[in-house]
Design a protein around this motif. Structure first.
Motif, PDB file in Angstrom:
ATOM      1  N   LEU A  53      -0.351  35.761  55.673  1.00  0.00           N
ATOM      2  CA  LEU A  53      -1.639  35.492  56.305  1.00  0.00           C
ATOM      3  C   LEU A  53      -2.784  36.087  55.492  1.00  0.00           C
ATOM      4  N   SER A  54      -2.528  37.206  54.838  1.00  0.00           N
ATOM      5  CA  SER A  54      -3.548  37.818  53.994  1.00  0.00           C
ATOM      6  C   SER A  54      -3.947  36.900  52.851  1.00  0.00           C
ATOM      7  N   MET A  55      -2.996  36.152  52.337  1.00  0.00           N
ATOM      8  CA  MET A  55      -3.278  35.298  51.192  1.00  0.00           C
ATOM      9  C   MET A  55      -3.949  33.985  51.579  1.00  0.00           C
ATOM     10  N   VAL A  56      -3.654  33.459  52.747  1.00  0.00           N
ATOM     11  CA  VAL A  56      -4.179  32.145  53.123  1.00  0.00           C
ATOM     12  C   VAL A  56      -5.270  32.210  54.195  1.00  0.00           C
ATOM     13  N   SER A  57      -5.668  33.393  54.602  1.00  0.00           N
ATOM     14  CA  SER A  57      -6.647  33.502  55.686  1.00  0.00           C
ATOM     15  C   SER A  57      -7.987  32.872  55.319  1.00  0.00           C
ATOM     16  N   ALA A  58      -8.411  32.993  54.071  1.00  0.00           N
ATOM     17  CA  ALA A  58      -9.693  32.399  53.672  1.00  0.00           C
ATOM     18  C   ALA A  58      -9.642  30.883  53.772  1.00  0.00           C
ATOM     19  N   ALA A  59      -8.544  30.288  53.353  1.00  0.00           N
ATOM     20  CA  ALA A  59      -8.414  28.832  53.444  1.00  0.00           C
ATOM     21  C   ALA A  59      -8.365  28.379  54.900  1.00  0.00           C
ATOM     22  N   ILE A  60      -7.718  29.161  55.753  1.00  0.00           N
ATOM     23  CA  ILE A  60      -7.654  28.820  57.179  1.00  0.00           C
ATOM     24  C   ILE A  60      -9.051  28.875  57.801  1.00  0.00           C
ATOM     25  N   ILE A  61      -9.834  29.890  57.450  1.00  0.00           N
ATOM     26  CA  ILE A  61     -11.202  30.003  57.972  1.00  0.00           C
ATOM     27  C   ILE A  61     -12.030  28.801  57.525  1.00  0.00           C
ATOM     28  N   TRP A  62     -11.905  28.416  56.261  1.00  0.00           N
ATOM     29  CA  TRP A  62     -12.657  27.266  55.769  1.00  0.00           C
ATOM     30  C   TRP A  62     -12.235  25.984  56.479  1.00  0.00           C
ATOM     31  N   ILE A  63     -10.939  25.787  56.674  1.00  0.00           N
ATOM     32  CA  ILE A  63     -10.449  24.575  57.343  1.00  0.00           C
ATOM     33  C   ILE A  63     -10.967  24.497  58.780  1.00  0.00           C
ATOM     34  N   ILE A  64     -10.934  25.620  59.484  1.00  0.00           N
ATOM     35  CA  ILE A  64     -11.438  25.635  60.859  1.00  0.00           C
ATOM     36  C   ILE A  64     -12.933  25.331  60.879  1.00  0.00           C
ATOM     37  N   HIS A  65     -13.689  25.907  59.935  1.00  0.00           N
ATOM     38  CA  HIS A  65     -15.124  25.621  59.857  1.00  0.00           C
ATOM     39  C   HIS A  65     -15.365  24.144  59.566  1.00  0.00           C
ATOM     40  N   PHE A  66     -14.599  23.592  58.645  1.00  0.00           N
ATOM     41  CA  PHE A  66     -14.722  22.180  58.290  1.00  0.00           C
ATOM     42  C   PHE A  66     -14.475  21.291  59.505  1.00  0.00           C
ATOM     43  N   LEU A  67     -13.387  21.553  60.216  1.00  0.00           N
ATOM     44  CA  LEU A  67     -13.053  20.737  61.392  1.00  0.00           C
ATOM     45  C   LEU A  67     -14.090  20.881  62.500  1.00  0.00           C
ATOM     46  N   LEU A  68     -14.552  22.097  62.739  1.00  0.00           N
ATOM     47  CA  LEU A  68     -15.566  22.300  63.778  1.00  0.00           C
ATOM     48  C   LEU A  68     -16.883  21.626  63.410  1.00  0.00           C
ATOM     49  N   SER A  69     -17.289  21.738  62.158  1.00  0.00           N
ATOM     50  CA  SER A  69     -18.562  21.136  61.735  1.00  0.00           C
ATOM     51  C   SER A  69     -18.539  19.623  61.901  1.00  0.00           C
ATOM     52  N   TYR A  70     -17.499  18.992  61.394  1.00  0.00           N
ATOM     53  CA  TYR A  70     -17.430  17.545  61.515  1.00  0.00           C
ATOM     54  C   TYR A  70     -17.130  17.104  62.939  1.00  0.00           C
ATOM     55  N   GLY A  71     -16.439  17.924  63.692  1.00  0.00           N
ATOM     56  CA  GLY A  71     -16.210  17.620  65.101  1.00  0.00           C
ATOM     57  C   GLY A  71     -17.494  17.667  65.901  1.00  0.00           C
ATOM     58  N   ILE A  72     -18.330  18.663  65.630  1.00  0.00           N
ATOM     59  CA  ILE A  72     -19.616  18.777  66.329  1.00  0.00           C
ATOM     60  C   ILE A  72     -20.476  17.552  66.052  1.00  0.00           C
ATOM     61  N   VAL A  73     -20.570  17.156  64.792  1.00  0.00           N
ATOM     62  CA  VAL A  73     -21.398  16.002  64.429  1.00  0.00           C
ATOM     63  C   VAL A  73     -20.822  14.720  65.033  1.00  0.00           C
ATOM     64  N   SER A  74     -19.514  14.551  64.958  1.00  0.00           N
ATOM     65  CA  SER A  74     -18.894  13.329  65.493  1.00  0.00           C
ATOM     66  C   SER A  74     -19.097  13.195  66.997  1.00  0.00           C
ATOM     67  N   LEU A  75     -18.875  14.283  67.714  1.00  0.00           N
ATOM     68  CA  LEU A  75     -19.050  14.234  69.170  1.00  0.00           C
ATOM     69  C   LEU A  75     -20.506  14.051  69.549  1.00  0.00           C
ATOM     70  N   ALA A  76     -21.405  14.697  68.833  1.00  0.00           N
ATOM     71  CA  ALA A  76     -22.830  14.552  69.135  1.00  0.00           C
ATOM     72  C   ALA A  76     -23.292  13.123  68.893  1.00  0.00           C
ATOM     73  N   CYS A  77     -22.815  12.505  67.825  1.00  0.00           N
ATOM     74  CA  CYS A  77     -23.209  11.125  67.549  1.00  0.00           C
ATOM     75  C   CYS A  77     -22.559  10.150  68.517  1.00  0.00           C
ATOM     76  N   ALA A  78     -21.317  10.400  68.874  1.00  0.00           N
ATOM     77  CA  ALA A  78     -20.606   9.484  69.770  1.00  0.00           C
ATOM     78  C   ALA A  78     -21.163   9.510  71.180  1.00  0.00           C
ATOM     79  N   TYR A  79     -21.580  10.670  71.657  1.00  0.00           N
ATOM     80  CA  TYR A  79     -22.039  10.792  73.044  1.00  0.00           C
ATOM     81  C   TYR A  79     -23.548  10.921  73.180  1.00  0.00           C
ATOM     82  N   GLY A  80     -24.284  10.761  72.081  1.00  0.00           N
ATOM     83  CA  GLY A  80     -25.735  10.730  72.140  1.00  0.00           C
ATOM     84  C   GLY A  80     -26.417  12.080  72.258  1.00  0.00           C
ATOM     85  N   TYR A  81     -25.757  13.139  71.876  1.00  0.00           N
ATOM     86  CA  TYR A  81     -26.371  14.466  71.943  1.00  0.00           C
ATOM     87  C   TYR A  81     -27.086  14.863  70.653  1.00  0.00           C
TER      88      TYR A  81
END
Length: 123
Positions: free
Chosen positions: A11-39
């Protein structure tokens, strides 16, 4: 319970990549949901709510990445001071984890950059 970031844990070696992946998914998820539901045009505290959400996730990701890099830097410096007879993979893991944190910081900023420059739901 020991902190896995402070040991020679995978986990020490891959934690940075996991943080980036979670940020990536949350960022694009926020934009996708906001555009889909008009927010996308909603405002919170006078700011666009999509930009505010992505900004919040970016700040949290950057704080976590800097914390992880600091732990790995201390671990790397500590392992370098040990005698040469105590050969272990710890300095290698710590250095690679620290470099991956730097790369992940660049990736997090690169993912967040379009939200500052473009409207969330351009048509």
């Amino acid at each position: 319970m020991r902190n896995p970031l402070k040991s020679d844990h995978l986990l020490s070696m891959v934690s940075a990549a996991i943080i980036w992946i979670i940020h990536f998914l949350l960022s694009y998820g926020i934009v996708s949901l906001a555009c889909a539901y008009g927010y996308a045009r909603s405002r919170l505290l006078g700011l666009n709510s999509v930009m505010l959400g992505i900004g919040f996730t970016t700040v949290v990701a950057l704080i976590l990445l800097i914390y992880t890099a600091a732990i790995n830097y201390r671990k790397w410096r500590h392992e370098l001071n040990l005698s040469a007879s105590d050969i272990s993979p710890s300095p290698f893991i710590a250095l690679n984890s620290m470099l991956l944190c730097g790369l992940s910081i660049i990736a997090v900023l690169w993912v967040a950059l379009p939200s500052l420059m473009l409207p969330p739901c351009a048509t």
